[in-house]
Every structure is written in structure tokens, then in C-alpha cells.
Design an enzyme around this catalytic site. Sequence first.
Site, mmCIF file in Angstrom:
data_model
loop_
_atom_site.group_PDB
_atom_site.id
_atom_site.type_symbol
_atom_site.label_atom_id
_atom_site.label_comp_id
_atom_site.label_asym_id
_atom_site.label_seq_id
_atom_site.Cartn_x
_atom_site.Cartn_y
_atom_site.Cartn_z
ATOM 1 N N GLU A 1 0.684 -1.116 0.005
ATOM 2 C CA GLU A 1 0.122 -0.014 0.031
ATOM 3 C C GLU A 1 0.828 1.222 -0.045
ATOM 4 O OE1 GLU A 1 -2.317 1.516 3.197
ATOM 5 O OE2 GLU A 1 -0.530 1.565 4.640
ATOM 6 N N HIS B 1 -3.796 -5.212 8.455
ATOM 7 C CA HIS B 1 -3.179 -4.088 8.451
ATOM 8 C C HIS B 1 -4.136 -3.332 9.600
ATOM 9 C CE1 HIS B 1 -0.646 -1.471 5.921
ATOM 10 N NE2 HIS B 1 -1.655 -0.386 5.980
ATOM 11 N N HIS C 1 -4.065 3.108 2.284
ATOM 12 C CA HIS C 1 -3.400 3.789 1.034
ATOM 13 C C HIS C 1 -3.711 3.297 -0.364
ATOM 14 C CE1 HIS C 1 -2.212 6.907 3.900
ATOM 15 N NE2 HIS C 1 -1.102 6.000 4.261
ATOM 16 N N HIS D 1 5.127 -0.299 10.570
ATOM 17 C CA HIS D 1 6.314 -0.158 9.952
ATOM 18 C C HIS D 1 7.447 -0.473 10.810
ATOM 19 C CE1 HIS D 1 5.006 2.384 6.139
ATOM 20 N NE2 HIS D 1 4.025 1.856 6.382
ATOM 21 N N HIS E 1 1.211 -2.324 8.714
ATOM 22 C CA HIS E 1 0.644 -1.024 8.778
ATOM 23 C C HIS E 1 1.665 0.034 9.504
ATOM 24 C CE1 HIS E 1 -1.870 2.647 8.751
ATOM 25 N NE2 HIS E 1 -1.681 2.655 10.063
#
Length: 264
Positions: free
Chosen positions: A39, A145, A68, A172, A170
Site C-alpha cells: 500500500e 493491516h 492507502h 512499519h 501498517h
Amino acid sequence: MRVLLVGDVVGKAGRRVVEALLPTMREELSVDFVVANGENLAHGRGTTEATVKELVSAGVDVISGGNHTWAYPEFVPLLDSDLPVLRPANYPPGAPGTGVWQGERLAIINLIGRTFMDALDDPFRTVDTLLDELPDGLPVLVDFHAEATSEKQALGWHLDGRVTAVVGTHTHVPTADARLLPQGTAYVTDLGMCGARDSVIGAEADAVLTRFRTGLPTRLPPAEKGPAVLGAVLIDLDETDGRARSVERVDRIWDPPPTETTGA
């Protein structure tokens, strides 16, 4: 069967580290299948046809999505094409694309959380319905996510013994809790990311600091320079019963050649 699940690929830095390391990792780790979250593929926010094809060429089999996914309107119709790209399954009925990929040897389900995120359909009820529609015994991997660690852990317990793996994306930031749950489901709260190491979750640190220190809206471009990281977990699964035998983190760092920056 051995499956590599790769964290959010952020911008060109993320795509370059995947291109540089994934082919060797597939051979080194005897990987049969690769899933990556895409994403953030294009300039750190959204997905394009060109960036999807880059990941596929590098050895990614299925690309999952998130909040996203819809950033590029021209890409949205391609969610109904033959590109191996998912969007979260718990968007309302009628949303373009699908949240499930089903092959002969395994299935992938993509879900999105609701805590600290836009309120969408219930991911817990959504995944229950989807599992009823899949063949019994087929290994199932779930990319959740989501923002909240508690929501991710709750889904892991909800699905323990019913799916092969629940992995979070999501945020990171890789988490150190990869393990097998009691009924044989592999779990990790967050896979981490693929992107510039010297960054704030893939974005330029100075820009993020400006936003935090001033409270003003600030553009957050993907970080471009220096080493890049690849965050992932490797799952070894038993195809006879769909349970995971093992799960382990396989994080890597890549230094681009001196003449090459990791990009934007």
C-alpha cells in the site's frame, strides 16, 4: 511449504531493497511463496501498475493492501484485473477488487483494522465468513493491516487453530513477538517495513520532526538515501493440516552501491 511474508514496501527505497535481496533470499531460505504489503509502493503512499510489476518481477507472488490502496484513482480499476493485488476484505460490498487470493496450495486474506483508523466493516466477522467459503484444510495466511497492537493480538487469538498465520502490517516497526500460538497458528504483531533505515517509518526524518514540533501539516516524502531494511517473517507450514510448524524473523539490511541512491 515455506512462505515469506514481507512488511510494507515503502517507496523506491523499499522496492530497491526487495529487488536486491529477495531473489537470493528465496533461494537461501528455500521459499516457495512470497507475500508483500504494497500500500506504500508508489512514493510512499499508494500503488501503481508499474510498481506492482516491479515487485512481481523481483519475486513477490501476491501483494496485499491497506488504507492507502486507493491513493491513485487510475489504479483502482486494476484491482479487478489479473494483477495479484489485494485490498482489505472488510471494505463494504461493491468496493473494487477483492480481499482474498486463493491458489491450489494456499489462500491469502487481507483485512484492515478499525481501532484508530476509519471505521469499516468488522474484520472479525468478515474473516469468519471468508473462512466458511474456503476449502477445508487449505492453508490460510492473514495480513491484518492495523494500527493497534491489541487489535492485532485479538485477531490472532480469534483465529488460532483456524488459519496458518496472522501477521500484522501498517506500523512499519518490526515486533519481536513472532511465535506459534497454542493451536498452531503463526503470529507476529508487525512484519516491519522495506525502506530507508535512517528514516521515521520510511519518511524523511526532518520532515516528520517538523510536523511533530510545529503541529503544522507537512509533506512527508519517502527517505531516499543510505541503507535500506527488509522486514519479514518466514513460516514453515504443514500442507496436510494447514498448521504452521515454525515462524521466525528474517530481517535484512542492504547498502546500495556508492553510485546509487535508494530513490524516492
